[in-house]
Design a protein around this motif. Structure first.
Motif, PDB file in Angstrom:
ATOM      1  N   PRO A  77      43.594  45.187  40.457  1.00  0.00           N
ATOM      2  CA  PRO A  77      43.548  44.633  39.175  1.00  0.00           C
ATOM      3  C   PRO A  77      42.788  43.234  39.140  1.00  0.00           C
ATOM      4  O   PRO A  77      41.768  43.131  38.454  1.00  0.00           O
ATOM      5  CB  PRO A  77      44.645  44.427  38.778  1.00  0.00           C
ATOM      6  CG  PRO A  77      45.701  45.574  39.157  1.00  0.00           C
ATOM      7  CD  PRO A  77      45.086  45.864  40.815  1.00  0.00           C
ATOM      8  N   VAL A  78      42.669  42.906  40.075  1.00  0.00           N
ATOM      9  CA  VAL A  78      42.732  41.389  40.468  1.00  0.00           C
ATOM     10  C   VAL A  78      40.353  41.665  40.266  1.00  0.00           C
ATOM     11  O   VAL A  78      40.199  40.947  39.709  1.00  0.00           O
ATOM     12  CB  VAL A  78      43.125  40.556  41.597  1.00  0.00           C
ATOM     13  CG1 VAL A  78      41.687  41.240  43.211  1.00  0.00           C
ATOM     14  CG2 VAL A  78      41.709  39.440  41.511  1.00  0.00           C
ATOM     15  N   PHE A  79      40.336  42.126  41.098  1.00  0.00           N
ATOM     16  CA  PHE A  79      39.030  42.761  40.971  1.00  0.00           C
ATOM     17  C   PHE A  79      38.408  42.904  39.759  1.00  0.00           C
ATOM     18  O   PHE A  79      36.661  42.727  38.991  1.00  0.00           O
ATOM     19  CB  PHE A  79      38.270  44.465  42.381  1.00  0.00           C
ATOM     20  CG  PHE A  79      38.329  43.557  43.544  1.00  0.00           C
ATOM     21  CD1 PHE A  79      37.471  42.415  43.920  1.00  0.00           C
ATOM     22  CD2 PHE A  79      39.804  43.182  44.510  1.00  0.00           C
ATOM     23  CE1 PHE A  79      37.770  41.861  45.197  1.00  0.00           C
ATOM     24  CE2 PHE A  79      40.140  42.890  45.784  1.00  0.00           C
ATOM     25  CZ  PHE A  79      38.727  42.528  46.480  1.00  0.00           C
ATOM     26  N   GLN A  80      39.109  43.820  38.828  1.00  0.00           N
ATOM     27  CA  GLN A  80      39.297  44.535  37.827  1.00  0.00           C
ATOM     28  C   GLN A  80      38.533  43.036  36.385  1.00  0.00           C
ATOM     29  O   GLN A  80      37.917  43.636  36.709  1.00  0.00           O
ATOM     30  CB  GLN A  80      39.788  45.629  36.968  1.00  0.00           C
ATOM     31  CG  GLN A  80      40.101  46.807  38.213  1.00  0.00           C
ATOM     32  CD  GLN A  80      41.112  47.875  38.570  1.00  0.00           C
ATOM     33  OE1 GLN A  80      41.342  47.487  36.782  1.00  0.00           O
ATOM     34  NE2 GLN A  80      41.306  49.095  38.537  1.00  0.00           N
ATOM     35  N   ALA A  81      39.809  42.618  37.251  1.00  0.00           N
ATOM     36  CA  ALA A  81      39.430  41.417  36.135  1.00  0.00           C
ATOM     37  C   ALA A  81      38.096  40.366  36.497  1.00  0.00           C
ATOM     38  O   ALA A  81      37.494  39.560  35.593  1.00  0.00           O
ATOM     39  CB  ALA A  81      40.938  40.828  36.449  1.00  0.00           C
ATOM     40  N   LEU A  82      38.007  40.053  37.443  1.00  0.00           N
ATOM     41  CA  LEU A  82      36.774  39.840  38.031  1.00  0.00           C
ATOM     42  C   LEU A  82      35.929  39.890  37.475  1.00  0.00           C
ATOM     43  O   LEU A  82      34.642  39.679  36.997  1.00  0.00           O
ATOM     44  CB  LEU A  82      37.023  38.974  39.573  1.00  0.00           C
ATOM     45  CG  LEU A  82      37.825  38.098  40.338  1.00  0.00           C
ATOM     46  CD1 LEU A  82      38.290  38.348  41.389  1.00  0.00           C
ATOM     47  CD2 LEU A  82      37.843  36.749  39.068  1.00  0.00           C
ATOM     48  N   ALA A  83      35.769  41.119  37.452  1.00  0.00           N
ATOM     49  CA  ALA A  83      34.432  41.737  37.127  1.00  0.00           C
ATOM     50  C   ALA A  83      34.109  42.135  35.677  1.00  0.00           C
ATOM     51  O   ALA A  83      32.864  42.331  35.126  1.00  0.00           O
ATOM     52  CB  ALA A  83      34.433  43.847  36.965  1.00  0.00           C
ATOM     53  N   GLU A  84      34.969  41.664  34.766  1.00  0.00           N
ATOM     54  CA  GLU A  84      35.289  41.206  33.263  1.00  0.00           C
ATOM     55  C   GLU A  84      34.125  40.204  33.487  1.00  0.00           C
ATOM     56  O   GLU A  84      33.449  40.130  32.474  1.00  0.00           O
ATOM     57  CB  GLU A  84      36.473  41.447  33.209  1.00  0.00           C
ATOM     58  CG  GLU A  84      36.275  42.929  32.430  1.00  0.00           C
ATOM     59  CD  GLU A  84      38.207  42.978  31.974  1.00  0.00           C
ATOM     60  OE1 GLU A  84      38.745  41.747  32.049  1.00  0.00           O
ATOM     61  OE2 GLU A  84      38.622  43.940  31.533  1.00  0.00           O
ATOM     62  N   GLN A  85      34.092  39.493  34.344  1.00  0.00           N
ATOM     63  CA  GLN A  85      33.494  37.816  34.055  1.00  0.00           C
ATOM     64  C   GLN A  85      32.507  37.624  35.348  1.00  0.00           C
ATOM     65  O   GLN A  85      31.361  37.022  35.108  1.00  0.00           O
ATOM     66  CB  GLN A  85      34.429  37.216  34.953  1.00  0.00           C
ATOM     67  CG  GLN A  85      36.134  36.785  34.350  1.00  0.00           C
ATOM     68  CD  GLN A  85      36.643  36.176  34.972  1.00  0.00           C
ATOM     69  OE1 GLN A  85      35.840  34.378  35.731  1.00  0.00           O
ATOM     70  NE2 GLN A  85      37.877  36.060  35.556  1.00  0.00           N
ATOM     71  N   GLY A  86      31.583  39.107  35.314  1.00  0.00           N
ATOM     72  CA  GLY A  86      30.027  38.869  35.635  1.00  0.00           C
ATOM     73  C   GLY A  86      29.640  40.192  36.259  1.00  0.00           C
ATOM     74  O   GLY A  86      30.025  40.755  35.640  1.00  0.00           O
ATOM     75  N   ILE A  87      28.965  40.400  37.138  1.00  0.00           N
ATOM     76  CA  ILE A  87      28.248  41.619  37.387  1.00  0.00           C
ATOM     77  C   ILE A  87      28.271  41.912  38.852  1.00  0.00           C
ATOM     78  O   ILE A  87      28.728  41.450  40.007  1.00  0.00           O
ATOM     79  CB  ILE A  87      26.316  41.523  37.930  1.00  0.00           C
ATOM     80  CG1 ILE A  87      26.509  40.078  36.209  1.00  0.00           C
ATOM     81  CG2 ILE A  87      25.378  42.842  37.869  1.00  0.00           C
ATOM     82  CD1 ILE A  87      24.761  39.695  36.309  1.00  0.00           C
ATOM     83  N   THR A  88      28.674  43.723  38.692  1.00  0.00           N
ATOM     84  CA  THR A  88      28.958  44.397  39.812  1.00  0.00           C
ATOM     85  C   THR A  88      27.942  45.227  40.466  1.00  0.00           C
ATOM     86  O   THR A  88      27.757  45.615  39.751  1.00  0.00           O
ATOM     87  CB  THR A  88      30.451  45.516  39.415  1.00  0.00           C
ATOM     88  OG1 THR A  88      31.691  44.662  38.911  1.00  0.00           O
ATOM     89  CG2 THR A  88      30.662  46.348  40.513  1.00  0.00           C
TER      90      THR A  88
END
Length: 428
Positions: A77-88
């Motif tokens: 979940p934390v990587f998913q949340a961070l992905a919403e703030q940036g570019i994967t």
């Protein structure tokens, strides 16, 4: 070559260590707090030159985690949340196995054939990103969790609780003697108490490499444990303008994946204040490797290059977010293309490979991400380059005293070969 039995030992060792610490414990009240757990006392605030504006960003921060397959990280979940703030970056790859050579590559443009997590001292005439940054007075620093003193050169450090949290193999610049042997440079290899002070005093450098300890980066624990550390450490700092300015680009990545038999694709995110709102929660399938961190920095500040893999256009695309602003032309490779094999280990020739030894070679004139020239250290041997280097020598194939003596003369020292082979059998 690393044999399957060593892989098995490494997996067993990792499983055992993971059982020691299954639940994340905060090491300090906040990521901006000093802590006795970090061991090393803060060594005053770092002194930096005035900010050198970049074409796209003014600060670049790398945060490296350990040994995780792309899907495993993406499920957290934390990587998913961070992905919403940036570019994967779905096409980002490590360059080999195991860990240490990947770290070497990201700051030196090569891993010199290394296929072990060994105690290495790369000679003073081998250049790094520090040389390129210093040429334009761009400040830099690394922050290593649980490193006891600034510029600490020993193989590891064990805390008073008898756990080894810090290891040299994840501290790339200290392995290069062109950094570690110069006091003003080694002082920039700092610990997490330094980090707390530097953030508090708004004195962070422009190029930063951050390594959590062996538990917090997931090496001795799990990706879930590393995710808990990110919740504690990175998420608050994203809202701290002393860390994440409007002109900051942050790369969150892994050194390598866990499954050696598949491509070395690692979950990676571009974050930071410089990411425009329209590009948040997007993906980029361009093919990148750890060498791309070098070329992206070179492109942003129009630097020179190291004359190694940072000039190899196949493996060193500039992050498209930057390239699209600077009109840099990447190759057309994407995550779905036929890509170079980047999960190979043990068979790459180089001065750190005892089985396929070749000497350290002079950089090759080339073009990196910027328009600057290839950097040549003043003490580099320009007569030894790729055009006249001897063929790789298999040291382990030497069977006679005379042949061993000849190999020692050419390789410099058989001790290195023995040490590398021994460490390869023990470490992952």
């Amino acid at each position: 070559m690393i044999v399957p039995s060593i892989f098995a030992l490494a997996v067993l060792a990792r499983t055992a260590s993971a059982a020691i610490a299954s639940t994340f414990t905060t090491p300090a009240p906040a990521p901006t707090s000093e802590s006795s757990f970090y061991v090393g006392a803060a060594n005053t605030t770092i002194t930096n030159s005035p900010i050198v504006p970049g074409l796209v960003f003014d600060r670049f921060i790398q945060i490296w985690l350990e040994n995780t397959d792309f899907a495993s990280a993406a499920s957290q979940p934390v990587f998913q949340a961070l992905a919403e703030q940036g570019i994967t970056l779905t096409g980002y790859y490590g360059v080999t196995h195991p860990s240490e050579p990947n770290y070497l590559a990201a700051v030196g443009g090569d891993f010199f054939g290394l296929a072990a997590d060994a105690l290495e001292y790369i000679p003073t005439n081998i250049s790094t990103i520090a040389d390129l940054l210093d040429q334009k007075n761009i400040s830099w620093a690394t922050y290593q969790e649980n490193m006891p003193t600034d510029g600490y050169e020993a193989y590891n450090y064990t805390n008073s609780d008898n756990y080894t949290y810090y290891v040299r193999k994840h501290n790339p610049l200290v392995i290069y003697e062109s950094v570690a042997n110069i006091s003003t440079r080694s002082a920039r290899i700092r610990n997490f108490n330094d980090f707390a002070v530097d953030v508090g005093n708004n004195s962070l450098s422009q190029w930063i490499f951050i390594t959590p300890n062996l538990r917090d980066d997931g090496h001795d624990t799990s990706v879930g444990y590393a995710a808990s550390w990110l919740n504690y450490w990175l998420l608050p700092l994203l809202n701290d303008t002393n860390f994440n300015t409007a002109n900051t680009l942050i790369l969150l990545t892994f050194d390598e994946n866990e499954t050696y038999t598949i491509g070395n694709n690692v979950f990676s995110l571009l974050l930071g204040g410089v990411i425009p709102q329209a590009q948040k929660n997007t993906t980029d399938a361009t093919f990148y490797t750890h060498y791309s961190t070098l070329t992206t920095v070179q492109n942003n500040w129009d630097l020179g290059n190291l004359g190694r893999q940072d000039t190899n256009k196949t493996v060193s695309n500039v992050f498209d977010f930057v390239a699209s602003h600077t009109s840099y032309k990447n190759n057309n490779l994407t995550a779905s293309s036929t890509l170079p094999q980047l999960n190979i280990t043990g068979t790459i020739p180089g001065p750190l490979n005892p089985d396929y030894y070749v000497p350290y070679l002079a950089p090759t004139n080339g073009t990196g991400g910027g328009s600057g020239p290839t950097f040549f250290a003043s003490n580099v041997n320009m007569t030894l380059n790729s055009s006249d280097a001897p063929a790789p020598i298999n040291i382990t194939a030497a069977t006679t005293t005379s042949s061993a003596a000849g190999l020692m003369s050419n390789a410099g020292s058989m001790i290195t070969a023995i040490a590398v082979a021994a460490v390869a059998a023990m470490l992952f």
